[in-house]
Scaffold this motif. Structure first.
Motif, PDB file in Angstrom:
ATOM      1  N   THR A 185     -36.640  57.551  39.885  1.00 10.87           N
ATOM      2  CA  THR A 185     -37.151  58.039  38.788  1.00 10.87           C
ATOM      3  C   THR A 185     -38.569  57.081  38.665  1.00 10.87           C
ATOM      4  N   ALA A 186     -38.430  55.825  38.778  1.00  8.28           N
ATOM      5  CA  ALA A 186     -39.659  54.989  38.334  1.00  8.28           C
ATOM      6  C   ALA A 186     -40.505  54.973  39.294  1.00  8.28           C
ATOM      7  N   LEU A 187     -40.281  55.448  40.622  1.00 10.02           N
ATOM      8  CA  LEU A 187     -41.347  55.678  41.389  1.00 10.02           C
ATOM      9  C   LEU A 187     -42.054  57.097  41.252  1.00 10.02           C
ATOM     10  N   GLU A 188     -41.017  57.780  41.126  1.00 11.05           N
ATOM     11  CA  GLU A 188     -41.683  59.350  40.526  1.00 11.05           C
ATOM     12  C   GLU A 188     -42.723  59.112  39.711  1.00 11.05           C
ATOM     13  N   PHE A 189     -42.521  58.345  38.450  1.00 10.12           N
ATOM     14  CA  PHE A 189     -43.442  58.121  37.293  1.00 10.12           C
ATOM     15  C   PHE A 189     -44.722  57.318  37.690  1.00 10.12           C
ATOM     16  N   SER A 190     -44.392  56.541  38.309  1.00  9.01           N
ATOM     17  CA  SER A 190     -45.690  55.656  39.139  1.00  9.01           C
ATOM     18  C   SER A 190     -46.531  56.361  40.001  1.00  9.01           C
ATOM     19  N   GLU A 191     -45.941  57.401  40.740  1.00  7.09           N
ATOM     20  CA  GLU A 191     -46.750  58.100  41.633  1.00  7.09           C
ATOM     21  C   GLU A 191     -47.435  59.192  40.960  1.00  7.09           C
ATOM     22  N   ALA A 192     -47.000  59.627  40.050  1.00  6.88           N
ATOM     23  CA  ALA A 192     -47.641  60.783  38.845  1.00  6.88           C
ATOM     24  C   ALA A 192     -48.671  60.003  38.228  1.00  6.88           C
ATOM     25  N   THR A 193     -48.698  58.814  37.860  1.00  6.69           N
ATOM     26  CA  THR A 193     -49.795  58.019  37.202  1.00  6.69           C
ATOM     27  C   THR A 193     -50.880  57.780  38.029  1.00  6.69           C
ATOM     28  N   ILE A 194     -50.505  57.398  39.169  1.00  3.29           N
ATOM     29  CA  ILE A 194     -51.534  57.065  40.380  1.00  3.29           C
ATOM     30  C   ILE A 194     -52.438  58.458  40.349  1.00  3.29           C
ATOM     31  N   GLY A 195     -51.794  59.517  40.901  1.00  2.00           N
ATOM     32  CA  GLY A 195     -52.363  60.828  41.063  1.00  2.00           C
ATOM     33  C   GLY A 195     -53.329  61.283  39.951  1.00  2.00           C
ATOM     34  N   LEU A 196     -52.856  60.911  38.602  1.00  3.43           N
ATOM     35  CA  LEU A 196     -53.713  61.395  37.171  1.00  3.43           C
ATOM     36  C   LEU A 196     -54.877  60.407  37.421  1.00  3.43           C
ATOM     37  N   ILE A 197     -54.443  59.033  37.755  1.00  5.45           N
ATOM     38  CA  ILE A 197     -55.733  57.831  37.868  1.00  5.45           C
ATOM     39  C   ILE A 197     -56.779  58.536  38.789  1.00  5.45           C
ATOM     40  N   LEU A 198     -56.402  58.843  39.855  1.00  9.19           N
ATOM     41  CA  LEU A 198     -57.449  59.112  40.981  1.00  9.19           C
ATOM     42  C   LEU A 198     -58.399  60.375  40.442  1.00  9.19           C
ATOM     43  N   VAL A 199     -57.672  61.195  39.984  1.00 10.26           N
ATOM     44  CA  VAL A 199     -58.458  62.438  39.681  1.00 10.26           C
ATOM     45  C   VAL A 199     -59.175  61.987  38.449  1.00 10.26           C
ATOM     46  N   ALA A 200     -58.681  61.481  37.537  1.00 14.04           N
ATOM     47  CA  ALA A 200     -59.710  60.926  36.314  1.00 14.04           C
ATOM     48  C   ALA A 200     -60.932  59.967  36.667  1.00 14.04           C
ATOM     49  N   LEU A 201     -60.785  59.124  37.773  1.00 14.53           N
ATOM     50  CA  LEU A 201     -61.656  58.331  38.393  1.00 14.53           C
ATOM     51  C   LEU A 201     -63.030  59.097  39.123  1.00 14.53           C
ATOM     52  N   LEU A 202     -62.594  60.329  39.635  1.00 18.37           N
ATOM     53  CA  LEU A 202     -63.652  61.181  40.337  1.00 18.37           C
ATOM     54  C   LEU A 202     -64.410  61.977  39.228  1.00 18.37           C
ATOM     55  N   ILE A 203     -63.720  62.301  38.031  1.00 12.48           N
ATOM     56  CA  ILE A 203     -64.130  63.064  37.120  1.00 12.48           C
ATOM     57  C   ILE A 203     -65.224  62.078  36.349  1.00 12.48           C
ATOM     58  N   ALA A 204     -64.760  60.863  36.167  1.00 11.40           N
ATOM     59  CA  ALA A 204     -65.768  59.882  35.329  1.00 11.40           C
ATOM     60  C   ALA A 204     -67.060  59.515  36.297  1.00 11.40           C
ATOM     61  N   TYR A 205     -66.765  59.641  37.538  1.00 11.50           N
ATOM     62  CA  TYR A 205     -67.692  58.939  38.532  1.00 11.50           C
ATOM     63  C   TYR A 205     -68.655  59.951  38.652  1.00 11.50           C
ATOM     64  N   LEU A 206     -68.737  61.288  38.786  1.00 10.04           N
ATOM     65  CA  LEU A 206     -69.653  62.125  38.961  1.00 10.04           C
ATOM     66  C   LEU A 206     -70.849  62.122  38.161  1.00 10.04           C
ATOM     67  N   PRO A 207     -70.587  62.090  36.580  1.00 10.76           N
ATOM     68  CA  PRO A 207     -71.782  62.041  35.754  1.00 10.76           C
ATOM     69  C   PRO A 207     -72.575  60.575  35.852  1.00 10.76           C
ATOM     70  N   THR A 208     -71.825  59.540  36.454  1.00 15.18           N
ATOM     71  CA  THR A 208     -72.679  58.290  36.472  1.00 15.18           C
ATOM     72  C   THR A 208     -73.260  58.456  37.718  1.00 15.18           C
ATOM     73  N   MET A 209     -73.168  59.124  38.753  1.00 18.23           N
ATOM     74  CA  MET A 209     -73.705  59.284  39.895  1.00 18.23           C
ATOM     75  C   MET A 209     -74.918  60.025  39.810  1.00 18.23           C
ATOM     76  N   TYR A 210     -74.862  61.139  38.959  1.00 18.41           N
ATOM     77  CA  TYR A 210     -75.957  62.179  38.879  1.00 18.41           C
ATOM     78  C   TYR A 210     -76.836  61.829  37.865  1.00 18.41           C
ATOM     79  N   ASN A 211     -76.452  60.607  36.937  1.00 19.02           N
ATOM     80  CA  ASN A 211     -77.490  60.280  35.915  1.00 19.02           C
ATOM     81  C   ASN A 211     -78.350  59.357  36.881  1.00 19.02           C
ATOM     82  N   ALA A 212     -77.817  58.384  37.955  1.00 16.78           N
ATOM     83  CA  ALA A 212     -78.611  57.856  38.998  1.00 16.78           C
ATOM     84  C   ALA A 212     -79.367  58.697  39.660  1.00 16.78           C
TER      85      ALA A 212
END
Length: 350
Positions: A123-150
Protein backbone atom coordinates in the motif's frame (compact mmCIF):
# COMPACT_ATOMS: atom_id res chain seq x y z
CA UNK A 1 16.61 -12.56 -6.42
CA UNK A 2 13.69 -10.66 -4.89
CA UNK A 3 16.09 -8.13 -3.38
CA UNK A 4 17.91 -7.61 -6.68
CA UNK A 5 14.66 -7.05 -8.59
CA UNK A 6 13.46 -4.62 -5.91
CA UNK A 7 16.77 -2.76 -6.15
CA UNK A 8 16.59 -2.67 -9.97
CA UNK A 9 13.04 -1.30 -9.81
CA UNK A 10 14.12 1.36 -7.33
CA UNK A 11 17.00 2.42 -9.55
CA UNK A 12 14.75 2.62 -12.61
CA UNK A 13 12.31 4.84 -10.74
CA UNK A 14 15.14 7.03 -9.47
CA UNK A 15 16.53 7.30 -13.02
CA UNK A 16 13.20 8.59 -14.34
CA UNK A 17 12.86 11.08 -11.48
CA UNK A 18 16.42 12.30 -11.97
CA UNK A 19 15.75 12.75 -15.68
CA UNK A 20 12.66 14.85 -14.92
CA UNK A 21 14.56 16.96 -12.40
CA UNK A 22 17.37 17.60 -14.87
CA UNK A 23 14.93 18.55 -17.60
CA UNK A 24 12.30 20.52 -15.69
CA UNK A 25 13.66 21.66 -12.33
CA UNK A 26 17.43 22.11 -12.40
CA UNK A 27 18.17 25.74 -13.41
CA UNK A 28 21.31 24.94 -15.37
CA UNK A 29 22.56 22.88 -18.27
CA UNK A 30 22.45 19.19 -17.35
CA UNK A 31 22.36 16.85 -20.38
CA UNK A 32 20.22 13.81 -19.66
CA UNK A 33 20.58 10.44 -21.34
CA UNK A 34 16.89 9.52 -21.29
CA UNK A 35 15.79 12.86 -22.74
CA UNK A 36 18.55 12.67 -25.34
CA UNK A 37 17.40 9.21 -26.44
CA UNK A 38 13.81 10.44 -26.84
CA UNK A 39 14.79 13.53 -28.83
CA UNK A 40 17.24 11.66 -31.05
CA UNK A 41 14.77 8.86 -31.75
CA UNK A 42 12.05 11.31 -32.73
CA UNK A 43 14.55 13.30 -34.81
CA UNK A 44 15.46 10.18 -36.74
CA UNK A 45 11.81 9.64 -37.65
CA UNK A 46 11.39 13.27 -38.66
CA UNK A 47 14.55 13.14 -40.78
CA UNK A 48 13.12 10.20 -42.70
CA UNK A 49 9.91 12.13 -43.25
CA UNK A 50 11.36 15.49 -44.34
CA UNK A 51 14.08 13.83 -46.40
CA UNK A 52 11.44 13.08 -49.02
CA UNK A 53 10.32 16.70 -49.27
CA UNK A 54 11.64 18.97 -52.01
CA UNK A 55 11.14 22.46 -50.64
CA UNK A 56 12.37 24.04 -47.44
CA UNK A 57 8.89 25.39 -46.73
CA UNK A 58 7.52 21.85 -46.62
CA UNK A 59 10.36 20.69 -44.36
CA UNK A 60 9.91 23.67 -42.07
CA UNK A 61 6.20 23.00 -41.71
CA UNK A 62 6.91 19.44 -40.57
CA UNK A 63 9.93 20.24 -38.40
CA UNK A 64 7.84 22.76 -36.47
CA UNK A 65 6.25 19.74 -34.74
CA UNK A 66 9.57 18.08 -33.85
CA UNK A 67 10.36 19.83 -30.56
CA UNK A 68 6.76 19.92 -29.19
CA UNK A 69 6.19 16.23 -29.96
CA UNK A 70 9.55 15.22 -28.49
CA UNK A 71 8.84 17.26 -25.38
CA UNK A 72 5.41 15.72 -24.86
CA UNK A 73 6.79 12.21 -25.38
CA UNK A 74 9.10 12.69 -22.42
CA UNK A 75 6.15 12.36 -20.03
CA UNK A 76 4.94 8.93 -21.21
CA UNK A 77 8.57 7.81 -21.37
CA UNK A 78 9.14 8.71 -17.73
CA UNK A 79 5.81 7.20 -16.69
CA UNK A 80 6.68 3.97 -18.50
CA UNK A 81 10.05 3.72 -16.77
CA UNK A 82 8.39 4.37 -13.39
CA UNK A 83 5.70 1.78 -14.14
CA UNK A 84 8.33 -0.85 -14.95
CA UNK A 85 10.33 0.05 -11.86
CA UNK A 86 7.37 -0.33 -9.56
CA UNK A 87 6.38 -3.55 -11.29
CA UNK A 88 9.70 -4.99 -10.11
CA UNK A 89 9.17 -3.70 -6.58
CA UNK A 90 5.62 -5.08 -6.38
CA UNK A 91 6.73 -8.44 -7.78
CA UNK A 92 9.56 -8.70 -5.26
CA UNK A 93 7.06 -8.10 -2.43
CA UNK A 94 4.91 -11.02 -3.54
CA UNK A 95 2.53 -9.71 -6.17
CA UNK A 96 2.68 -12.58 -8.66
CA UNK A 97 2.48 -13.15 -11.59
CA UNK A 98 3.96 -10.24 -13.52
CA UNK A 99 0.56 -9.36 -14.96
CA UNK A 100 -0.75 -8.72 -11.47
CA UNK A 101 2.24 -6.53 -10.66
CA UNK A 102 1.66 -4.65 -13.93
CA UNK A 103 -2.02 -4.04 -13.15
CA UNK A 104 -1.31 -2.71 -9.67
CA UNK A 105 1.58 -0.55 -10.86
CA UNK A 106 -0.41 0.96 -13.73
CA UNK A 107 -3.48 1.52 -11.58
CA UNK A 108 -1.41 3.28 -8.92
CA UNK A 109 0.67 5.38 -11.32
CA UNK A 110 -2.35 6.70 -13.20
CA UNK A 111 -4.46 6.92 -10.01
CA UNK A 112 -7.14 4.70 -11.58
CA UNK A 113 -7.71 2.60 -8.49
CA UNK A 114 -9.10 -0.47 -10.26
CA UNK A 115 -6.36 -2.79 -8.91
CA UNK A 116 -4.58 -2.89 -5.58
CA UNK A 117 -2.53 -5.21 -3.46
CA UNK A 118 -2.68 -6.10 0.21
CA UNK A 119 -0.28 -5.37 3.03
CA UNK A 120 1.27 -2.25 4.50
CA UNK A 121 4.40 -2.09 2.30
CA UNK A 122 2.50 -2.71 -0.92
CA UNK A 123 0.00 0.00 0.00
CA UNK A 124 2.84 2.39 0.81
CA UNK A 125 4.40 1.71 -2.60
CA UNK A 126 1.02 2.34 -4.27
CA UNK A 127 0.72 5.72 -2.55
CA UNK A 128 4.29 6.68 -3.47
CA UNK A 129 3.82 5.68 -7.11
CA UNK A 130 0.60 7.68 -7.39
CA UNK A 131 2.42 10.68 -5.93
CA UNK A 132 5.25 10.35 -8.45
CA UNK A 133 2.78 10.14 -11.33
CA UNK A 134 1.01 13.33 -10.22
CA UNK A 135 4.34 15.13 -9.73
CA UNK A 136 5.54 14.27 -13.23
CA UNK A 137 2.33 15.50 -14.81
CA UNK A 138 2.40 18.69 -12.71
CA UNK A 139 6.03 19.35 -13.69
CA UNK A 140 5.19 19.24 -17.38
CA UNK A 141 2.19 21.54 -16.91
CA UNK A 142 4.30 24.05 -14.97
CA UNK A 143 7.20 23.74 -17.41
CA UNK A 144 5.35 24.70 -20.59
CA UNK A 145 4.45 28.32 -19.62
CA UNK A 146 8.06 28.97 -18.63
CA UNK A 147 9.28 27.63 -21.94
CA UNK A 148 6.82 29.60 -24.02
CA UNK A 149 7.59 32.81 -22.13
CA UNK A 150 11.26 32.36 -23.03
CA UNK A 151 10.28 31.53 -26.61
CA UNK A 152 8.14 34.66 -26.87
CA UNK A 153 10.95 36.88 -25.58
CA UNK A 154 13.38 35.37 -28.05
CA UNK A 155 11.06 35.73 -31.02
CA UNK A 156 10.17 39.32 -30.25
CA UNK A 157 13.78 40.38 -30.86
CA UNK A 158 14.03 38.13 -33.94
CA UNK A 159 10.92 39.77 -35.41
CA UNK A 160 12.14 43.29 -34.64
CA UNK A 161 15.41 42.53 -36.40
CA UNK A 162 13.53 42.18 -39.69
CA UNK A 163 12.85 45.92 -39.58
CA UNK A 164 16.57 46.60 -39.27
CA UNK A 165 18.19 43.76 -41.21
CA UNK A 166 15.62 42.49 -43.71
CA UNK A 167 14.25 39.01 -44.17
CA UNK A 168 16.23 36.81 -44.09
CA UNK A 169 18.45 38.95 -41.84
CA UNK A 170 21.65 40.30 -43.40
CA UNK A 171 24.50 42.19 -41.75
CA UNK A 172 25.01 44.22 -44.94
CA UNK A 173 21.36 45.19 -45.08
CA UNK A 174 21.42 46.14 -41.42
CA UNK A 175 24.39 48.49 -41.78
CA UNK A 176 22.96 49.98 -44.96
CA UNK A 177 19.60 50.73 -43.32
CA UNK A 178 21.21 52.28 -40.26
CA UNK A 179 23.32 54.45 -42.58
CA UNK A 180 20.28 55.61 -44.56
CA UNK A 181 18.51 56.79 -41.41
CA UNK A 182 21.64 58.40 -39.99
CA UNK A 183 22.02 56.04 -37.03
CA UNK A 184 25.19 54.18 -38.02
CA UNK A 185 27.32 56.16 -35.54
CA UNK A 186 24.81 55.80 -32.72
CA UNK A 187 24.18 52.09 -32.18
CA UNK A 188 25.25 51.66 -28.55
CA UNK A 189 21.70 50.94 -27.37
CA UNK A 190 21.23 48.42 -30.19
CA UNK A 191 24.36 46.46 -29.26
CA UNK A 192 23.45 46.64 -25.56
CA UNK A 193 20.02 45.21 -26.28
CA UNK A 194 21.46 42.29 -28.21
CA UNK A 195 24.11 41.70 -25.56
CA UNK A 196 21.26 41.22 -23.08
CA UNK A 197 19.42 39.04 -25.62
CA UNK A 198 22.45 36.76 -25.98
CA UNK A 199 22.76 36.47 -22.20
CA UNK A 200 19.10 35.46 -21.92
CA UNK A 201 19.55 33.07 -24.86
CA UNK A 202 22.43 31.28 -23.14
CA UNK A 203 20.45 30.90 -19.92
CA UNK A 204 17.18 29.74 -21.45
CA UNK A 205 18.51 27.54 -24.26
CA UNK A 206 20.80 25.55 -21.97
CA UNK A 207 18.44 25.08 -19.02
CA UNK A 208 15.48 24.56 -21.42
CA UNK A 209 17.32 22.71 -24.16
CA UNK A 210 14.20 21.92 -26.19
CA UNK A 211 13.90 25.64 -26.98
CA UNK A 212 16.80 25.30 -29.40
CA UNK A 213 14.54 23.35 -31.78
CA UNK A 214 11.42 25.50 -31.42
CA UNK A 215 11.10 27.16 -34.81
CA UNK A 216 10.12 30.76 -35.45
CA UNK A 217 6.53 31.45 -36.55
CA UNK A 218 7.75 32.63 -39.96
CA UNK A 219 9.53 30.27 -42.33
CA UNK A 220 12.36 32.66 -43.18
CA UNK A 221 13.12 33.58 -39.54
CA UNK A 222 15.38 31.79 -37.08
CA UNK A 223 17.14 32.64 -33.85
CA UNK A 224 20.34 31.18 -35.35
CA UNK A 225 20.37 33.35 -38.47
CA UNK A 226 19.38 36.40 -36.38
CA UNK A 227 22.37 35.74 -34.14
CA UNK A 228 24.65 35.49 -37.15
CA UNK A 229 23.37 38.73 -38.69
CA UNK A 230 23.89 40.70 -35.48
CA UNK A 231 27.34 39.26 -34.84
CA UNK A 232 28.44 39.86 -38.44
CA UNK A 233 26.98 43.36 -38.29
CA UNK A 234 28.97 44.18 -35.18
CA UNK A 235 32.13 42.66 -36.64
CA UNK A 236 31.74 44.58 -39.92
CA UNK A 237 30.93 47.82 -38.14
CA UNK A 238 34.04 47.47 -35.99
CA UNK A 239 36.43 46.43 -38.74
CA UNK A 240 35.19 48.08 -41.94
CA UNK A 241 33.17 51.21 -41.20
CA UNK A 242 35.25 54.39 -40.91
CA UNK A 243 33.62 55.67 -37.73
CA UNK A 244 34.78 55.74 -34.09
CA UNK A 245 34.69 52.28 -32.57
CA UNK A 246 32.13 51.64 -29.88
CA UNK A 247 33.28 49.28 -27.07
CA UNK A 248 29.73 47.95 -26.92
CA UNK A 249 30.25 46.31 -30.32
CA UNK A 250 33.01 44.11 -28.91
CA UNK A 251 30.91 43.30 -25.83
CA UNK A 252 28.01 42.25 -28.03
CA UNK A 253 30.22 39.98 -30.12
CA UNK A 254 31.70 38.37 -27.04
CA UNK A 255 28.27 37.87 -25.47
CA UNK A 256 27.14 36.29 -28.73
CA UNK A 257 29.90 33.77 -29.23
CA UNK A 258 29.90 32.85 -25.53
CA UNK A 259 26.15 32.13 -25.75
CA UNK A 260 26.48 30.08 -28.93
CA UNK A 261 29.35 28.08 -27.44
CA UNK A 262 27.41 27.31 -24.28
CA UNK A 263 24.50 26.02 -26.34
CA UNK A 264 26.93 24.03 -28.51
CA UNK A 265 28.45 22.49 -25.36
CA UNK A 266 25.00 21.32 -24.33
CA UNK A 267 24.70 19.30 -27.55
CA UNK A 268 28.25 17.97 -27.63
CA UNK A 269 29.29 20.14 -30.61
CA UNK A 270 33.07 20.37 -30.81
CA UNK A 271 34.87 23.63 -31.59
CA UNK A 272 38.19 25.30 -30.95
CA UNK A 273 38.05 26.92 -27.52
CA UNK A 274 40.58 29.67 -28.35
CA UNK A 275 40.56 30.00 -32.15
CA UNK A 276 43.08 32.21 -33.86
CA UNK A 277 42.95 33.45 -37.42
CA UNK A 278 44.47 32.48 -39.86
CA UNK A 279 45.46 29.28 -38.03
CA UNK A 280 41.75 28.54 -37.78
CA UNK A 281 40.08 29.47 -41.09
CA UNK A 282 36.60 30.91 -41.36
CA UNK A 283 33.89 29.92 -43.83
CA UNK A 284 33.73 33.35 -45.50
CA UNK A 285 36.16 33.88 -48.37
CA UNK A 286 38.20 37.07 -48.73
CA UNK A 287 36.56 37.71 -52.11
CA UNK A 288 33.11 37.58 -50.50
CA UNK A 289 34.26 40.02 -47.84
CA UNK A 290 35.59 42.47 -50.43
CA UNK A 291 32.37 42.16 -52.40
CA UNK A 292 30.47 43.04 -49.23
CA UNK A 293 32.70 46.08 -48.75
CA UNK A 294 31.96 47.13 -52.31
CA UNK A 295 28.23 46.82 -51.64
CA UNK A 296 28.52 49.00 -48.54
CA UNK A 297 30.56 51.58 -50.45
CA UNK A 298 27.90 51.82 -53.15
CA UNK A 299 25.34 52.45 -50.41
CA UNK A 300 27.44 55.39 -49.24
CA UNK A 301 28.74 53.77 -46.04
CA UNK A 302 32.15 55.28 -45.14
CA UNK A 303 34.82 52.57 -45.22
CA UNK A 304 38.32 52.45 -43.78
CA UNK A 305 41.05 53.01 -46.38
CA UNK A 306 42.98 49.79 -45.61
CA UNK A 307 40.61 46.98 -46.57
CA UNK A 308 43.32 44.37 -46.16
CA UNK A 309 43.64 45.24 -42.48
CA UNK A 310 39.86 45.36 -42.27
CA UNK A 311 39.73 41.79 -43.59
CA UNK A 312 42.23 40.71 -40.95
CA UNK A 313 40.18 42.39 -38.23
CA UNK A 314 36.87 40.97 -39.43
CA UNK A 315 38.24 37.44 -39.71
CA UNK A 316 39.70 37.79 -36.21
CA UNK A 317 36.22 38.48 -34.86
CA UNK A 318 34.34 35.98 -37.02
CA UNK A 319 36.62 33.07 -36.09
CA UNK A 320 35.19 33.19 -32.56
CA UNK A 321 31.69 32.19 -33.64
CA UNK A 322 32.03 30.86 -37.19
CA UNK A 323 32.14 27.12 -36.42
CA UNK A 324 29.43 27.07 -33.73
CA UNK A 325 27.10 29.29 -35.76
CA UNK A 326 27.20 26.94 -38.74
CA UNK A 327 26.90 23.85 -36.53
CA UNK A 328 23.79 25.21 -34.82
CA UNK A 329 22.35 26.23 -38.18
CA UNK A 330 22.77 22.65 -39.35
CA UNK A 331 21.23 20.86 -36.36
CA UNK A 332 18.27 23.26 -36.26
CA UNK A 333 17.74 23.16 -40.05
CA UNK A 334 17.81 26.95 -40.14
CA UNK A 335 16.46 28.76 -43.23
CA UNK A 336 18.70 30.32 -45.85
CA UNK A 337 20.46 33.49 -44.74
CA UNK A 338 23.58 35.37 -45.91
CA UNK A 339 26.87 34.23 -44.34
CA UNK A 340 25.11 31.52 -42.34
CA UNK A 341 23.20 28.66 -43.95
CA UNK A 342 24.25 29.77 -47.44
CA UNK A 343 27.79 28.73 -46.44
CA UNK A 344 26.72 25.15 -45.78
CA UNK A 345 27.14 22.71 -48.61
CA UNK A 346 24.20 20.68 -47.37
CA UNK A 347 21.38 21.77 -45.11
CA UNK A 348 19.49 18.50 -45.40
CA UNK A 349 18.25 16.74 -42.25
CA UNK A 350 20.97 15.47 -39.90
Amino acid sequence: MDFLIFLAGTLLTFWALLSAIRTFVLPRSAPDLLARVVFRSVRGLFNLLVGRMRTFKQRDRVMAFYAPISLLLLLPTWLTVVLIGYMGMFWSLGLRPWTEAFNVSGSSLLTLGFARGEGFWITALEFSEATIGLILVALLIAYLPTMYNAFSSREQAVTLLEVRAGSPPSALEMLSRFHRIGKLADLAAFWEGWEAWFAALAESHTSLAALVFFRSPRVEASWVTASGAVLDGAALKRSVVDLPRDPQEALCIRAGFVALRQIADNFGISYESAPQWPENPISIERADFLQACDTLARQGVPLVPDLEQAWQDFAGWRVNYDAVLLALARITMAPKAPWATDLLEDISPT
